[in-house]
Design an enzyme around this catalytic site. Sequence first.
Site, short mmCIF file in Angstrom:
data_model
loop_
_atom_site.label_atom_id
_atom_site.label_comp_id
_atom_site.label_asym_id
_atom_site.label_seq_id
_atom_site.Cartn_x
_atom_site.Cartn_y
_atom_site.Cartn_z
N SER A 148 0.87 -1.19 0.00
CA SER A 148 0.00 0.00 0.00
C SER A 148 0.90 1.23 0.00
CB SER A 148 -0.84 0.00 1.28
OG SER A 148 -1.50 1.25 1.47
N TYR A 161 -2.44 -1.23 10.53
CA TYR A 161 -2.35 -1.37 9.07
C TYR A 161 -1.03 -0.81 8.56
CZ TYR A 161 -4.03 -1.11 4.18
OH TYR A 161 -4.18 -1.26 2.82
P1 NAD Z 1 -11.40 -6.39 0.14
O1 NAD Z 1 -11.98 -6.30 1.52
O2 NAD Z 1 -12.28 -6.09 -1.01
O3 NAD Z 1 -10.80 -7.86 -0.08
C1 NAD Z 1 -10.02 -8.47 0.90
C2 NAD Z 1 -9.88 -9.93 0.57
O4 NAD Z 1 -9.15 -10.55 1.64
C3 NAD Z 1 -11.22 -10.67 0.47
O5 NAD Z 1 -11.16 -11.66 -0.54
C4 NAD Z 1 -11.34 -11.32 1.84
O6 NAD Z 1 -12.15 -12.50 1.83
C5 NAD Z 1 -9.89 -11.67 2.08
N1 NAD Z 1 -9.64 -11.94 3.50
C6 NAD Z 1 -9.84 -11.13 4.57
N2 NAD Z 1 -9.56 -11.79 5.70
C7 NAD Z 1 -9.14 -13.03 5.33
C8 NAD Z 1 -8.72 -14.16 6.05
N3 NAD Z 1 -8.66 -14.18 7.40
N4 NAD Z 1 -8.37 -15.27 5.37
C9 NAD Z 1 -8.46 -15.29 4.01
N5 NAD Z 1 -8.86 -14.24 3.27
C10 NAD Z 1 -9.19 -13.12 3.94
O7 NAD Z 1 -10.09 -5.48 0.17
P2 NAD Z 1 -9.24 -4.78 -0.99
O8 NAD Z 1 -9.47 -3.32 -0.89
O9 NAD Z 1 -9.44 -5.46 -2.29
O10 NAD Z 1 -7.76 -5.03 -0.44
C11 NAD Z 1 -6.92 -6.04 -0.94
C12 NAD Z 1 -5.49 -5.73 -0.55
O11 NAD Z 1 -5.11 -4.49 -1.15
C13 NAD Z 1 -5.27 -5.55 0.96
O12 NAD Z 1 -4.04 -6.12 1.33
C14 NAD Z 1 -5.25 -4.06 1.12
O13 NAD Z 1 -4.49 -3.68 2.26
C15 NAD Z 1 -4.55 -3.64 -0.18
N6 NAD Z 1 -4.80 -2.26 -0.55
C16 NAD Z 1 -6.04 -1.81 -0.80
C17 NAD Z 1 -6.22 -0.49 -1.16
C18 NAD Z 1 -7.57 0.06 -1.47
O14 NAD Z 1 -7.67 1.27 -1.65
N7 NAD Z 1 -8.60 -0.74 -1.57
C19 NAD Z 1 -5.12 0.38 -1.24
C20 NAD Z 1 -3.86 -0.12 -0.98
C21 NAD Z 1 -3.71 -1.44 -0.63
#
Ligand code: NAD
Length: 266
Positions: A148, A161
């Site tokens: 991130s 985080y």
């Molecule tokens: P999201 O909530 O849409 O998806 C998260 C995924 O992780 C889901 O498939 C969920 O089922 C899975 N998950 C959560 N807990 C779990 C567990 N205990 N075991 C197995 N799977 C688990 O989130 P997102 O926004 O798509 O984020 C995905 C990644 O991208 C994360 O690591 C997040 O930190 C990173 N990220 C997101 C953003 C953003 O703006 N959305 C920005 C930077 C980084």
Amino acid sequence: MTSIQTDLSGHAAVITGSTSGIGLALAEGLAAAGANIVLNGLGDSDEIETTRVDLAQRHGVDVRYHGANMLKPDEIADLIAFTKSELGRVDILVNNAGIQHVAKVEEFPEGKWDSIIAINLSSAFHTIKAAVPIMKDQGRGRIINIASAHGLVASPFKSAYVAAKHGIMGLTKSVALEVAESGITSNAICPGYVKTPLVEGQIADTAKARGISEEDVVNDVILKAQPTKQFVTYDQLNGLMLYLASDAGASCNGAAYQVDGGWVAQ
Ligand code: NAD
């Protein structure tokens, strides 16, 4: 004339947390490039099965699902063993699963701290530990950690985080040095804000923590940090991931790639 290909036909990819948001979009990108896929993540089993069949049919690739909980090291090791046994290889490992909790540090629940460190950081250690011996045997592998902008800079109220994402930057670099002579690379993609279910949840939580409206959170907090004033798109993340996964990415190792509209340039 270039011999570089981004066709990943026959490659096996496992993406943690790929039942939603960024992970699901990256699974789609890898399937579209011809890779066979292991999906992972939480969610309704019927919906996951529909997604699995849909991805396989639309892209003509093998798509499996493994429900490893990223809080459980033995289940995580089994996810990698399953990928090897079902798809025959482990070429691309995308560590994407992640959760968020927004609260003042003095009010941050201990249980939330522990689960954020476990899911956002330690799960990547467990997948990498299990995948590296397989990748070394193959003489090729790609480890892509979805970190991130918060792996590089901080924001208030996100202590767990930000700590986990800074931690995964160190893991990415240390592993990169260890595997550099084995045809394996380890890199981090550092997205800015992408409008996923995780961010939708953060908008509500941040509004509560700061005592402001959700509209103000989007305009004055989230997109304030992102100079383009645009959310990052799934296609933009897929373009970079496919580059890193391909032969073109072979010399990219131990790096952090910002896809954040200029956020951390400030
Ligand atoms: P999201 O909530 O849409 O998806 C998260 C995924 O992780 C889901 O498939 C969920 O089922 C899975 N998950 C959560 N807990 C779990 C567990 N205990 N075991 C197995 N799977 C688990 O989130 P997102 O926004 O798509 O984020 C995905 C990644 O991208 C994360 O690591 C997040 O930190 C990173 N990220 C997101 C953003 C953003 O703006 N959305 C920005 C930077 C980084």
